[in-house]
Design an enzyme around this catalytic site. Structure first.
Site, PDB file in Angstrom:
ATOM      1  N   TYR A 124       0.837  -1.102   0.020  1.00  0.00           N
ATOM      2  CA  TYR A 124       0.160  -0.239  -0.150  1.00  0.00           C
ATOM      3  C   TYR A 124       0.845   1.300   0.003  1.00  0.00           C
ATOM      4  O   TYR A 124       0.319   2.320   0.010  1.00  0.00           O
ATOM      5  CB  TYR A 124      -0.913   0.048   1.194  1.00  0.00           C
ATOM      6  CG  TYR A 124      -2.002  -1.162   0.879  1.00  0.00           C
ATOM      7  CD1 TYR A 124      -2.079  -1.882   0.061  1.00  0.00           C
ATOM      8  CD2 TYR A 124      -3.260  -0.634   1.768  1.00  0.00           C
ATOM      9  CE1 TYR A 124      -3.075  -2.893  -0.028  1.00  0.00           C
ATOM     10  CE2 TYR A 124      -4.521  -1.643   1.690  1.00  0.00           C
ATOM     11  CZ  TYR A 124      -4.263  -2.887   0.793  1.00  0.00           C
ATOM     12  OH  TYR A 124      -5.408  -3.519   0.727  1.00  0.00           O
ATOM     13  N   LYS A 171       3.729 -14.364   5.565  1.00  0.00           N
ATOM     14  CA  LYS A 171       4.301 -15.141   4.298  1.00  0.00           C
ATOM     15  C   LYS A 171       5.699 -15.363   4.200  1.00  0.00           C
ATOM     16  O   LYS A 171       6.241 -15.296   3.038  1.00  0.00           O
ATOM     17  CB  LYS A 171       3.400 -14.849   3.148  1.00  0.00           C
ATOM     18  CG  LYS A 171       3.331 -15.887   2.094  1.00  0.00           C
ATOM     19  CD  LYS A 171       2.505 -17.235   2.297  1.00  0.00           C
ATOM     20  CE  LYS A 171       2.646 -18.075   1.441  1.00  0.00           C
ATOM     21  NZ  LYS A 171       1.832 -19.178   1.304  1.00  0.00           N
ATOM     22  N   ASP A 204      -2.209 -17.840   4.525  1.00  0.00           N
ATOM     23  CA  ASP A 204      -3.104 -19.111   4.001  1.00  0.00           C
ATOM     24  C   ASP A 204      -3.710 -19.868   5.116  1.00  0.00           C
ATOM     25  O   ASP A 204      -4.807 -20.329   5.328  1.00  0.00           O
ATOM     26  CB  ASP A 204      -2.602 -19.517   3.055  1.00  0.00           C
ATOM     27  CG  ASP A 204      -1.241 -20.130   2.911  1.00  0.00           C
ATOM     28  OD1 ASP A 204      -0.416 -19.565   3.588  1.00  0.00           O
ATOM     29  OD2 ASP A 204      -0.861 -21.086   2.198  1.00  0.00           O
ATOM     30  N   ASP A 228      -5.635  -5.877   5.697  1.00  0.00           N
ATOM     31  CA  ASP A 228      -6.675  -5.528   4.933  1.00  0.00           C
ATOM     32  C   ASP A 228      -7.563  -7.009   4.532  1.00  0.00           C
ATOM     33  O   ASP A 228      -8.866  -6.710   4.785  1.00  0.00           O
ATOM     34  CB  ASP A 228      -6.505  -5.166   3.530  1.00  0.00           C
ATOM     35  CG  ASP A 228      -7.562  -4.228   2.983  1.00  0.00           C
ATOM     36  OD1 ASP A 228      -8.836  -4.098   3.532  1.00  0.00           O
ATOM     37  OD2 ASP A 228      -7.193  -3.577   1.996  1.00  0.00           O
ATOM     38  N   ASP A 232     -11.599  -8.322   6.724  1.00  0.00           N
ATOM     39  CA  ASP A 232     -12.740  -8.585   6.076  1.00  0.00           C
ATOM     40  C   ASP A 232     -13.196 -10.004   6.171  1.00  0.00           C
ATOM     41  O   ASP A 232     -14.430 -10.120   6.410  1.00  0.00           O
ATOM     42  CB  ASP A 232     -12.389  -8.019   4.596  1.00  0.00           C
ATOM     43  CG  ASP A 232     -12.977  -6.633   4.279  1.00  0.00           C
ATOM     44  OD1 ASP A 232     -12.482  -5.910   5.145  1.00  0.00           O
ATOM     45  OD2 ASP A 232     -12.722  -5.927   3.296  1.00  0.00           O
TER      46      ASP A 232
END
Length: 338
Positions: A124, A171, A204, A228, A232
């Site tokens: 971002y 990750k 994941d 982000d 959600d």
């Protein structure tokens, strides 16, 4: 105590849900003076830019803002106002509590998570360019400074709220340098907080485990992009983005906002659910040490949802935004003016 707060109604349904929340806070007994500013598509039309400097100046002056949803064009148009506000004001911590609400049927009961998202860097950062036609390079920026700062925030928040565990999500098995640096930075901070359990999950695997058993998590600590996405996902565990709050926090500055979209398809139809922005306003009240008022409004909201007779269409009802707001107001033993 009097509070002067910047108010950014936003686009689409933003003015409707903002009006509902302002009316409820106005009848709560608090002394609030709102300084209204325009950002997003409405500002682009009025001023030729989506985020006029005066909006940022207002937030800096008042130190606190409440913000409705702002439209962001996809793939073209002006940059995200949400990202620019956070970057410009150094709002490095995004705080997203996710908790079950009474009366709503979801896959899990008693969800109680807090997502802490680093808010200023990662993908971002907006560092993109076209290398050659058909090839775009986007740079992921991870720094020890920002990673340690958000880790300190997460552990401090855990201590303040009596939370038991912080899980860093990453990750680093693939992005060994960038996400590896994030993990090394978080581990450094975790060593200074032996009273709080510290664990790690690959992103994941964390997503899979969240939809199987969210109760195994407490505070989730993530870099910007994963934060982000996962925040959600967590909202989906309790009914969606229309129900959960969000706070963007920096050093002495705070912007509280609904993170759902501007929903232009239902704008102006009186169908919008103000719960997410109301919950964000309750976070704001706690930030302002108005805990008693926040608790009273939350109790009223929970009573209306548990009762189930007055619900907006997104929750399976037929109530208008005003009818839903009035129902909450009645539970607060007040009358919302026409």
């Amino acid at each position: 105590m009097a509070h002067r707060i910047t108010l950014i109604p936003g686009d689409g349904i933003g003015p409707e849900v903002t009006d509902a929340v302002v009316r409820l806070l106005g009848r709560s007994g608090l002394d609030i003076e709102w300084e209204r500013e325009v950002a997003g598509a409405a500002a682009a039309e009025l001023h030729g830019e989506p985020l006029p400097r005066r909006v940022l100046d207002s937030i800096v002056r008042n130190r606190v803002a409440l913000k409705g949803p702002v439209a962001t064009p996809i793939g073209s148009g002006f940059p995200s106002v949400n990202v620019e506000v956070r970057r410009s004001l150094g709002l490095y911590a995004n705080l997203r509590p996710v908790a079950s609400l009474p009366g709503l049927t979801t896959r899990f009961d008693n969800v109680d998570l807090i997502v802490v998202r680093e808010n200023t860097e990662d993908l971002y950062s907006g560092l993109e360019h076209e290398v050659v036609p058909g090839v775009v390079e986007s740079l992921k920026i991870i720094t020890a400074k920002a990673s340690e700062r958000i880790a300190r925030f997460a552990f401090a928040h855990a201590q303040r709220r009596g939370r038991r565990k912080v899980t860093a999500v990453h990750k680093a098995n693939i992005m060994k340098l960038g996400d590896g640096l994030f993990l090394d930075s978080v581990r450094k901070v975790a060593r200074d907080h032996q009273d709080i359990e510290y664990t790690e999950r690959i992103v994941d695997a964390a997503c899979m485990q969240l939809v199987m058993d969210p109760g195994q998590f407490d505070i989730l600590l993530l870099p910007n992009l994963y934060g982000d996405i996962v925040s959600d996902l967590c909202a989906g565990l309790v009914g969606g983005l229309g129900l959960v709050p969000s706070a963007n926090l920096g050093d002495g500055l705070a912007v509280f906002e609904a993170v759902h979209g501007s929903a232009p398809d239902i704008a102006g139809r009186g169908m919008a659910n103000p719960t997410a922005l109301l919950q964000s306003a309750l976070l704001m009240l706690r930030y302002l040490n108005e805990d008693e008022t926040a608790a009273r409004i939350l109790t009223a909201l929970e009573h209306v949802l548990a009762d189930g007779r007055v619900r907006t269409p997104d929750l399976g009802g037929a109530a208008t935004t005003r009818e839903f707001t009035d129902a909450i107001a009645r539970q607060m033993e007040i009358r919302v003016p026409l």
